[in-house]
Scaffold this active site. Sequence first.
Site, PDB file in Angstrom:
ATOM      1  N   SER A 127      33.754  30.818  32.904  1.00  0.00           N
ATOM      2  CA  SER A 127      34.046  31.721  34.021  1.00  0.00           C
ATOM      3  C   SER A 127      33.161  32.960  33.993  1.00  0.00           C
ATOM      4  O   SER A 127      32.675  33.371  32.929  1.00  0.00           O
ATOM      5  CB  SER A 127      35.513  32.146  33.935  1.00  0.00           C
ATOM      6  OG  SER A 127      35.804  33.229  34.783  1.00  0.00           O
ATOM      7  N   TYR A 151      41.682  36.457  29.274  1.00  0.00           N
ATOM      8  CA  TYR A 151      41.131  35.211  29.796  1.00  0.00           C
ATOM      9  C   TYR A 151      39.628  35.138  29.540  1.00  0.00           C
ATOM     10  O   TYR A 151      39.104  34.135  29.020  1.00  0.00           O
ATOM     11  CB  TYR A 151      41.417  35.139  31.290  1.00  0.00           C
ATOM     12  CG  TYR A 151      40.819  33.956  32.016  1.00  0.00           C
ATOM     13  CD1 TYR A 151      41.382  32.693  31.899  1.00  0.00           C
ATOM     14  CD2 TYR A 151      39.721  34.116  32.860  1.00  0.00           C
ATOM     15  CE1 TYR A 151      40.859  31.602  32.587  1.00  0.00           C
ATOM     16  CE2 TYR A 151      39.193  33.043  33.556  1.00  0.00           C
ATOM     17  CZ  TYR A 151      39.763  31.790  33.416  1.00  0.00           C
ATOM     18  OH  TYR A 151      39.232  30.727  34.099  1.00  0.00           O
ATOM     19  N   LYS A 155      37.554  32.481  27.053  1.00  0.00           N
ATOM     20  CA  LYS A 155      36.432  31.661  27.529  1.00  0.00           C
ATOM     21  C   LYS A 155      35.172  31.944  26.714  1.00  0.00           C
ATOM     22  O   LYS A 155      34.428  31.020  26.337  1.00  0.00           O
ATOM     23  CB  LYS A 155      36.176  31.927  29.010  1.00  0.00           C
ATOM     24  CG  LYS A 155      37.265  31.432  29.945  1.00  0.00           C
ATOM     25  CD  LYS A 155      37.298  29.920  30.025  1.00  0.00           C
ATOM     26  CE  LYS A 155      38.242  29.422  31.098  1.00  0.00           C
ATOM     27  NZ  LYS A 155      38.285  27.947  31.195  1.00  0.00           N
TER      28      LYS A 155
END
Length: 329
Positions: A127, A151, A155
Site C-alpha cells: 500500500s 497498517y 505492510k
Amino acid sequence: MKVLVIGAAGMIGRKLLDQVAKTPEILGAPVQALTLVDVIEPTAPAALAGIATCQAVDLSTAGAAEALISDRPDLIFNFAAVVSGEAEADFDKGYRVNLDGGRALLEAIRAEGLTAPYRPRLIFASSVAVFGAPFPEKIGDEFFTTPLTSYGTQKAIIELLIADYSRRGILDGLSIRLPTICVRPGKPNAAASGFFSNIIREPLVGLPAVLPVDDSVRHWFASPRAAVGFFTHAATLDLDQVGPRRSLMMPGLSATVAEQIAALEEVAGPEAVALIRREPDPVIQGIVAGWPCDFDPKRAVELGFTAETNFADIIRIHVEDELNGKIGG
C-alpha cells in the site's frame, strides 16, 4: 501450474479470478490447480470450479500457513489484510493478521524449501500507506518508507521480509504498492480511504454519500481493473529486471476530492453531486493527512505496469464493470 490466492473473497481477489477465468493464459502458464482461501470461504468462478479448492482459513492461526504451502503452489497471491481504519482501531488484530499472518506464510515457504528445493513466486498486496509525511511534491522511487499508521507499518515490515527472503533464494517475491483503488464495488468497508469510493459509488445509483474531509484533499488512485492488471503483470514479469528492491509503487493518477466530484458531474450530472453530504470527521482527516498524494513511479512504468490518467475514466470503468453501463437509482 498450481496457484494459491489468499484473500480470494476480497474485491481484488474476486476480480483477479474472474479475469483468469476469461483469459486462462494471463498468468503465463496453464493453471492446473487453484487453492482459494479467505476468512470466509470464497467461491470460484464457474469456469474454474473444476480445478479449484475453496477453504475458510485465517492465515494467522497456528498451522494454517504450513497446510496451505504443503501442496507447493508455484504462484501465490497474498491479498489478506485488515484494512487501514480497522488496523488503526484494533492494534492487536492488525498486527496479528497483517504482520503475523504474513510472516507465517514466509516461514512456511522457508520450511517447505528445507525438505526439498522449492522457490515459489509470491506477489504481495502492499500500500501507499508505507510512506509517511512530510512528502516532496512528487514521491519518487528513492523516497524512504516512514509510515504513520499501524497498517502502513505492518505492510512495510512484510515488504522488507519479502525482499530479504527473495535475496536469500527462499522465494521470488514482489510487493505491489497499491494506490487507493477506486471506485470499489459493494458496500463501504472499514478502510479510512473508503469515502473516496463512497462519494462516487453511492451517487451513481441515486444514494447519498458522506464526505468526511475537505475538497482540497489530494490522493493517488487507480481503478479495480488497473489493480487486476498490476497483479497479472507481476505474475509473468521477469523479476531479474526488478533487482534486489522488491517493492514497486504502482502507477495511478493524483486527484483532489474536488476533481473527483467534477469528474462525477461530468459522467453523471449535477444531480449525482447533490447527493454528497459534507460531514467533517477529525479522525479520518488525521489519518488521511499522513498519506502521500502524488508519485513518479518510474520503475513500475518502465517495467510495463499501467493505470488510468483521467478520473472520469475511472468512473466510467465502474459504470461499465459494475452497473451494466447504467447510471441512476
